[in-house]
Design a protein around this motif. Sequence first.
Motif, PDB file in Angstrom:
ATOM      1  N   UNK A  49     -17.465   3.540   2.954  1.00 15.54           N
ATOM      2  CA  UNK A  49     -17.138   4.946   2.784  1.00 15.54           C
ATOM      3  C   UNK A  49     -16.516   5.475   4.073  1.00 15.54           C
ATOM      4  N   UNK A  50     -15.958   6.675   3.997  1.00 13.66           N
ATOM      5  CA  UNK A  50     -15.376   7.281   5.188  1.00 13.66           C
ATOM      6  C   UNK A  50     -16.434   7.468   6.266  1.00 13.66           C
ATOM      7  N   UNK A  51     -17.644   7.875   5.872  1.00 15.70           N
ATOM      8  CA  UNK A  51     -18.723   8.076   6.843  1.00 15.70           C
ATOM      9  C   UNK A  51     -19.111   6.762   7.509  1.00 15.70           C
ATOM     10  N   UNK A 140     -13.903  13.810  16.400  1.00 14.69           N
ATOM     11  CA  UNK A 140     -12.514  13.351  16.496  1.00 14.69           C
ATOM     12  C   UNK A 140     -12.320  12.050  15.711  1.00 14.69           C
ATOM     13  N   UNK A 141     -13.246  11.138  15.874  1.00 12.36           N
ATOM     14  CA  UNK A 141     -13.166   9.870  15.144  1.00 12.36           C
ATOM     15  C   UNK A 141     -13.239  10.121  13.645  1.00 12.36           C
ATOM     16  N   UNK A 142     -14.162  10.963  13.216  1.00 12.83           N
ATOM     17  CA  UNK A 142     -14.361  11.216  11.784  1.00 12.83           C
ATOM     18  C   UNK A 142     -13.110  11.827  11.156  1.00 12.83           C
ATOM     19  N   UNK A 143     -12.447  12.730  11.873  1.00 14.91           N
ATOM     20  CA  UNK A 143     -11.252  13.386  11.331  1.00 14.91           C
ATOM     21  C   UNK A 143     -10.144  12.366  11.064  1.00 14.91           C
ATOM     22  N   UNK A 144      -9.910  11.483  12.010  1.00 19.44           N
ATOM     23  CA  UNK A 144      -8.866  10.474  11.857  1.00 19.44           C
ATOM     24  C   UNK A 144      -9.225   9.483  10.746  1.00 19.44           C
ATOM     25  N   UNK A 145     -10.470   9.036  10.742  1.00 22.41           N
ATOM     26  CA  UNK A 145     -10.908   8.058   9.739  1.00 22.41           C
ATOM     27  C   UNK A 145     -10.840   8.647   8.336  1.00 22.41           C
ATOM     28  N   UNK A 146     -11.188   9.921   8.188  1.00 24.94           N
ATOM     29  CA  UNK A 146     -11.142  10.551   6.866  1.00 24.94           C
ATOM     30  C   UNK A 146      -9.721  10.564   6.321  1.00 24.94           C
ATOM     31  N   UNK A 147      -8.755  10.867   7.186  1.00 26.46           N
ATOM     32  CA  UNK A 147      -7.351  10.866   6.766  1.00 26.46           C
ATOM     33  C   UNK A 147      -6.930   9.460   6.326  1.00 26.46           C
ATOM     34  N   UNK A 148      -7.292   8.458   7.120  1.00 28.62           N
ATOM     35  CA  UNK A 148      -6.934   7.072   6.781  1.00 28.62           C
ATOM     36  C   UNK A 148      -7.619   6.640   5.492  1.00 28.62           C
ATOM     37  N   UNK A 150      -8.634   8.550   2.985  1.00 25.08           N
ATOM     38  CA  UNK A 150      -8.005   9.229   1.847  1.00 25.08           C
ATOM     39  C   UNK A 150      -6.710   8.531   1.452  1.00 25.08           C
ATOM     40  N   UNK A 151      -5.928   8.123   2.459  1.00 28.01           N
ATOM     41  CA  UNK A 151      -4.673   7.417   2.180  1.00 28.01           C
ATOM     42  C   UNK A 151      -4.951   6.063   1.521  1.00 28.01           C
ATOM     43  N   UNK A 152      -5.937   5.340   2.028  1.00 32.59           N
ATOM     44  CA  UNK A 152      -6.270   4.029   1.453  1.00 32.59           C
ATOM     45  C   UNK A 152      -6.752   4.163   0.014  1.00 32.59           C
ATOM     46  N   UNK A 153      -7.578   5.146  -0.244  1.00 33.47           N
ATOM     47  CA  UNK A 153      -8.079   5.343  -1.597  1.00 33.47           C
ATOM     48  C   UNK A 153      -6.953   5.748  -2.548  1.00 33.47           C
ATOM     49  N   UNK A 154      -5.968   6.466  -2.015  1.00 37.57           N
ATOM     50  CA  UNK A 154      -4.822   6.849  -2.838  1.00 37.57           C
ATOM     51  C   UNK A 154      -4.008   5.638  -3.244  1.00 37.57           C
ATOM     52  N   UNK A 155      -3.926   4.644  -2.357  1.00 36.08           N
ATOM     53  CA  UNK A 155      -3.191   3.418  -2.674  1.00 36.08           C
ATOM     54  C   UNK A 155      -3.954   2.558  -3.669  1.00 36.08           C
TER      55      UNK A 155
END
Length: 214
Positions: A49-51, A140-148, A150-155
């Motif tokens: 998960x993102x967390x 800061x880490x969580x913000x970047x990882x969440x974006x990545x 979300x993109x991975x799950x979209x793919x």
Amino acid sequence: MTQVAVNEALARDRGIDLDDPKLALRVAAERLSTVRYVFLVQIEDGIATAAQRASLEYADAVLIGWPENDAPDVVDLDEQQQAQVAEHMRVMEDHIRKYAAMERDGDIDGMTDTLIRITERVAEIRRLYQPDFLLPTFAEIRRVVQQEWDEDMGKIDPKEPDPTAEQIEEQTEDADKQQRQIAEHAEQANRSGQPEQAGQQHAGHHGEHHGDKA
């Protein structure tokens, strides 16, 4: 006394100087490395998960480039700072004991959160010994990882976006317009008495309409 002697012997075998005032710097890194590995083993069989990703990457970020005790940018601490390190180590060990219990219970969510707490204490220890080294925060880490993530799950699972209210209204208007055109052609055909020709005209127009949309 026996337990202390065994620990001292083990420390000597590993080349650890128990009198080193910077010993906590090395111990903190080793403890975090261990709990990080345990966490990685727990989540490696599934899609993290993102967390979970953020918790793991936070630990990685704090451990990256970990300095040797004699590195030029590692400073000596005064008594107050040494007391702060001792308190961070105490809290870290409390979290590690809870972490071990969570591992036995298979509580991955609890381990995810507790790894963050352990990493925060290790980060504070590193900041005291290496004040000029910039460390990221978990936020800061969580913000970047969440974006990545979300993109991975979209793919992995792409979904068509839901139509907006404006798009629905346009589609409805198009359908109404098409129905009006069909009715007008039928009425003209009835007045002219040429249903066959009117039907051909309607068919042609209808084909053009769909051709335009395609």
